[in-house]
Design a protein around this motif. Structure first.
Motif, PDB file in Angstrom:
ATOM      1  N   THR A 175      -7.271   9.951  -8.124  1.00  0.00           N
ATOM      2  CA  THR A 175      -6.897   9.857  -6.713  1.00  0.00           C
ATOM      3  C   THR A 175      -8.157   9.904  -5.858  1.00  0.00           C
ATOM      4  O   THR A 175      -9.227  10.282  -6.331  1.00  0.00           O
ATOM      5  CB  THR A 175      -5.966  11.014  -6.292  1.00  0.00           C
ATOM      6  OG1 THR A 175      -6.667  12.256  -6.416  1.00  0.00           O
ATOM      7  CG2 THR A 175      -4.702  11.050  -7.136  1.00  0.00           C
ATOM      8  N   GLU A 205      -5.042   9.194  -1.308  1.00  0.00           N
ATOM      9  CA  GLU A 205      -4.447   7.963  -1.842  1.00  0.00           C
ATOM     10  C   GLU A 205      -4.467   7.990  -3.361  1.00  0.00           C
ATOM     11  O   GLU A 205      -5.377   8.542  -3.989  1.00  0.00           O
ATOM     12  CB  GLU A 205      -5.153   6.711  -1.313  1.00  0.00           C
ATOM     13  CG  GLU A 205      -6.631   6.616  -1.601  1.00  0.00           C
ATOM     14  CD  GLU A 205      -7.314   5.555  -0.734  1.00  0.00           C
ATOM     15  OE1 GLU A 205      -6.763   5.187   0.322  1.00  0.00           O
ATOM     16  OE2 GLU A 205      -8.407   5.119  -1.117  1.00  0.00           O
ATOM     17  N   TYR A 221       0.822  -1.213   0.000  1.00  0.00           N
ATOM     18  CA  TYR A 221       0.000   0.000   0.000  1.00  0.00           C
ATOM     19  C   TYR A 221       0.859   1.268   0.000  1.00  0.00           C
ATOM     20  O   TYR A 221       1.914   1.327   0.610  1.00  0.00           O
ATOM     21  CB  TYR A 221      -0.904   0.025   1.242  1.00  0.00           C
ATOM     22  CG  TYR A 221      -1.825  -1.149   1.351  1.00  0.00           C
ATOM     23  CD1 TYR A 221      -2.997  -1.210   0.610  1.00  0.00           C
ATOM     24  CD2 TYR A 221      -1.519  -2.213   2.197  1.00  0.00           C
ATOM     25  CE1 TYR A 221      -3.857  -2.299   0.710  1.00  0.00           C
ATOM     26  CE2 TYR A 221      -2.362  -3.307   2.307  1.00  0.00           C
ATOM     27  CZ  TYR A 221      -3.528  -3.348   1.559  1.00  0.00           C
ATOM     28  OH  TYR A 221      -4.367  -4.425   1.668  1.00  0.00           O
ATOM     29  N   TRP A 222       0.348   2.303  -0.701  1.00  0.00           N
ATOM     30  CA  TRP A 222       0.937   3.648  -0.625  1.00  0.00           C
ATOM     31  C   TRP A 222       0.295   4.300   0.593  1.00  0.00           C
ATOM     32  O   TRP A 222      -0.857   4.703   0.574  1.00  0.00           O
ATOM     33  CB  TRP A 222       0.596   4.427  -1.892  1.00  0.00           C
ATOM     34  CG  TRP A 222       1.596   5.461  -2.304  1.00  0.00           C
ATOM     35  CD1 TRP A 222       2.435   5.387  -3.366  1.00  0.00           C
ATOM     36  CD2 TRP A 222       1.842   6.728  -1.682  1.00  0.00           C
ATOM     37  NE1 TRP A 222       3.209   6.524  -3.445  1.00  0.00           N
ATOM     38  CE2 TRP A 222       2.863   7.368  -2.419  1.00  0.00           C
ATOM     39  CE3 TRP A 222       1.334   7.389  -0.573  1.00  0.00           C
ATOM     40  CZ2 TRP A 222       3.371   8.627  -2.105  1.00  0.00           C
ATOM     41  CZ3 TRP A 222       1.841   8.645  -0.242  1.00  0.00           C
ATOM     42  CH2 TRP A 222       2.839   9.253  -1.000  1.00  0.00           C
ATOM     43  N   ARG A 223       1.068   4.410   1.681  1.00  0.00           N
ATOM     44  CA  ARG A 223       0.479   4.706   2.986  1.00  0.00           C
ATOM     45  C   ARG A 223       0.692   6.158   3.415  1.00  0.00           C
ATOM     46  O   ARG A 223       1.823   6.652   3.477  1.00  0.00           O
ATOM     47  CB  ARG A 223       1.102   3.779   4.046  1.00  0.00           C
ATOM     48  CG  ARG A 223       1.039   2.312   3.658  1.00  0.00           C
ATOM     49  CD  ARG A 223       1.830   1.430   4.583  1.00  0.00           C
ATOM     50  NE  ARG A 223       3.229   1.804   4.740  1.00  0.00           N
ATOM     51  CZ  ARG A 223       4.201   1.509   3.881  1.00  0.00           C
ATOM     52  NH1 ARG A 223       3.932   0.843   2.763  1.00  0.00           N
ATOM     53  NH2 ARG A 223       5.450   1.866   4.122  1.00  0.00           N
ATOM     54  N   ASN A 228      -5.404   6.863   5.282  1.00  0.00           N
ATOM     55  CA  ASN A 228      -5.885   6.235   4.050  1.00  0.00           C
ATOM     56  C   ASN A 228      -6.030   4.726   4.212  1.00  0.00           C
ATOM     57  O   ASN A 228      -5.725   4.147   5.271  1.00  0.00           O
ATOM     58  CB  ASN A 228      -5.041   6.628   2.840  1.00  0.00           C
ATOM     59  CG  ASN A 228      -3.699   5.906   2.746  1.00  0.00           C
ATOM     60  OD1 ASN A 228      -3.349   5.071   3.574  1.00  0.00           O
ATOM     61  ND2 ASN A 228      -2.934   6.238   1.731  1.00  0.00           N
TER      62      ASN A 228
END
Length: 578
Positions: free
Chosen positions: A250, A107, A55-57, A61
């Motif tokens: 996004t 996110e 995950y892009w944390r 998010n």
């Protein structure tokens, strides 16, 4: 009759053997390394790292929150009880703190940048997940087509007519956001700013993540480029006018901030505690899914050893997972009574690197000591960057040399390289230090994939995760159960380290004087180290109950440090004269 006697004897032998084997496995200060090197596999640390790094944390998010609940799930499996359901008898507890976010979370979903008239995309999210600058809004579904304006000199940006254009700069997109987008009316910014330590000409597809200010009114966007994409776009611009089609998706929405805290209650001095902090946010594997994973395996293994009655901590061990610096800062500040009894804080950040791939080495970033003022000899700042500190910013404490000593021992056992760097800041050790709580950072640098979308699970080493986890626990268990004997042992270490350091500084000062450097400066350096270790010796009192004997030994150590320093200064004066 003889047969029965033989069986009874055999049974007794097996029983005694098993009992002895079980007794051997009980943990104490003499076998921490042996036992923990067997028990800490690195499996859970690696599995957790693998889960989190998907995950892009960013705080609030989906990926951040899923990581928190994954930690909670594993803690419960290990026997931790949610504080809401816990009783006074529960030693293992955890809680998830929830707070509304003042600003919406963010996110990335998808993106593609295409050069008009070309079939191959310039960038696409599926292979460059850092390409969308944090806080960027979505474009219309059909995308945005606009001309690219290259601005080489930022001072000239006001002279360009950028309205309706895409600004291309070789700097952080946040630096031009206000001038180009808010004031100038540009539709977006595309930028390149990978530092040299990322070796961009070698790692041509890497993108170091970037951000722009969150602007709910304008709802614009930024794109960060790889070296490859930057060179391709510049070459295209040399041939004439270029238009890009940019399509971004996004999610930006209200959310809450989650922090998860696990406590392993001490049985004797439960108010006193050691805190490990591992931040969840940031998009990479090594940074900082590894810190999350190592902390989780440390917590669950400790729970297992307590459940099996093989270890009992006298002081409380706490693990904190949250938003970097923010969560740790709150933990330190929100409860002054609790903060008073936080004896040690340790930041686990980028602790699982496969250094054959990433470069650099494992580092212990020391509490501020004179090497952060006079950085010379084996002391070196990293490419991340340090700054020259002042004498009144020094934090004399035994934690530096105590931890270095433990990690060097694991280094010898595992053929693992352990180094140090002077204080630089920038992670969860900072809030502890600001509150005058002894704290260091465990990390790696230089990392050629730092903050880039190539910081993936293939750059993580389970062996490194294990080495860091084992030694962190050895250090923690030693401090949690520290007593007068421990204090004396640490004091002896401090005395040896002081002598060694002063001797090293003497050699460096002699070299400096022969080059014509100032005697006063060299005396100041020796005096600073003398003061550091003089005061550091006193800090061992914080783990001794009856301090009379220790106080006497501290005074003896301090006299020796003063004597050696005085002798060195006299020798330096003679060196200068000659």
């Amino acid at each position: 009759m003889f047969k029965n006697l033989l069986l009874s004897t055999l049974f007794l032998f097996v029983f005694i053997s098993c009992k002895k084997e079980k007794e051997v496995q009980l943990l104490n200060s003499s076998n921490y390394f042996d036992v923990l090197n067997k028990e800490f596999t690195g499996d859970l640390a690696f599995e957790t790292t693998s889960f989190v790094e998907k995950y892009w944390r960013v705080v609030g998010n989906t990926g951040f929150n899923k990581s928190v609940y994954r930690i909670a799930e594993q803690l419960e499996k290990a026997g931790f009880v949610n504080e809401d359901k816990a009783t006074k008898k529960d030693i293992l507890t955890y809680r998830i703190e929830k707070r509304p976010l003042k600003k919406p979370t963010w996110e990335s979903v998808n993106a593609i940048v295409e050069i008009e008239g070309e079939n191959i995309p310039l960038l696409q999210h599926s292979t460059n997940r850092n390409m969308i600058a944090l806080n960027s809004y979505s474009t219309p579904k059909e995308g945005v087509v606009a001309e690219v304006i290259y601005v080489k000199n930022l001072n000239t940006i006001k002279t360009f007519d950028v309205k309706g254009k895409i600004i291309f700069v070789e700097t952080s997109p946040s630096r031009v956001f206000n001038e180009a987008i808010v004031k100038g009316g540009a539709v977006g910014v595309i930028s390149y700013s990978n530092p040299k330590y990322l070796q961009p000409e070698k790692n041509t597809t890497s993108i170091q993540f970037r951000s722009i200010p969150l602007n709910e009114k304008i709802q614009s966007w930024g794109i960060a480029m790889s070296y490859e994409a930057k060179e391709r776009l510049k070459a295209k611009l040399l041939k004439g006018k270029v238009s890009l089609k940019v399509t971004i998706a996004t999610n930006i929405y209200p959310s809450e901030e989650l922090t998860i805290i696990a406590d392993i209650k001490g049985s004797v001095i439960s108010k006193e505690r050691l805190v490990f902090s591992a931040h969840i946010q940031e998009p990479g594997a090594n940074d900082n899914a590894t810190g999350v994973g190592v902390a989780l395996e440390m917590a669950t293994l400790t729970a297992k050893l307590i459940e099996e009655k093989r270890f009992e901590p006298n002081r409380t061990l706490t693990f904190l997972w949250g938003d970097e610096i923010v969560s740790t800062n709150r933990y330190v500040k929100e409860d002054s009574v609790r903060a008073k009894d936080i004896k040690w804080g340790i930041s686990l950040d980028m602790v699982g690197e496969d250094t054959k791939k990433t470069g650099g080495t494992f580092l212990i970033e020391k509490m501020p000591d004179p090497s952060a003022i006079w950085t010379r000899g084996n002391d070196k700042h990293t490419e991340w960057g340090g700054f020259k500190m002042k004498l009144d910013q020094m934090k004399p404490h035994y934690l530096n040399d105590f931890l270095i000593d433990k990690f060097k021992e694991q280094g010898k056992r595992a053929n693992w390289t352990v180094n140090t760097n002077p204080f630089e800041g920038g992670s969860d050790h900072v809030p502890f230090l600001k509150a005058n709580i002894p704290s260091v950072l465990f990390w790696h640098f230089t990392d050629q994939f730092y903050h880039t979308d190539n910081d993936r699970i293939d750059k993580v080493s389970k062996t490194t995760l294990k080495n860091v986890g084992v030694t962190s626990l050895v250090s923690a268990y030693t401090l949690l159960n520290a007593n007068n004997t421990t204090a004396k042992s640490i004091l002896k270490t401090i005395e040896n380290k002081a002598v060694s350091r002063l001797q090293q500084e003497q050699k460096l000062s002699e070299i400096s004087l022969k080059k014509g450097d100032s005697l006063n400066t060299e005396i100041a350096i020796i005096s600073a180290w003398n003061d550091w270790y003089f005061k550091t010796a006193n800090t061992t009192l914080d783990i001794a109950k009856d301090s009379t004997e220790l106080t006497k030994k501290i005074e003896e150590t301090q006299k020796r440090i003063n004597l050696i320093s005085a002798e060195i200064i006299e020798k330096l004066k003679l060196t200068k004269m000659n």
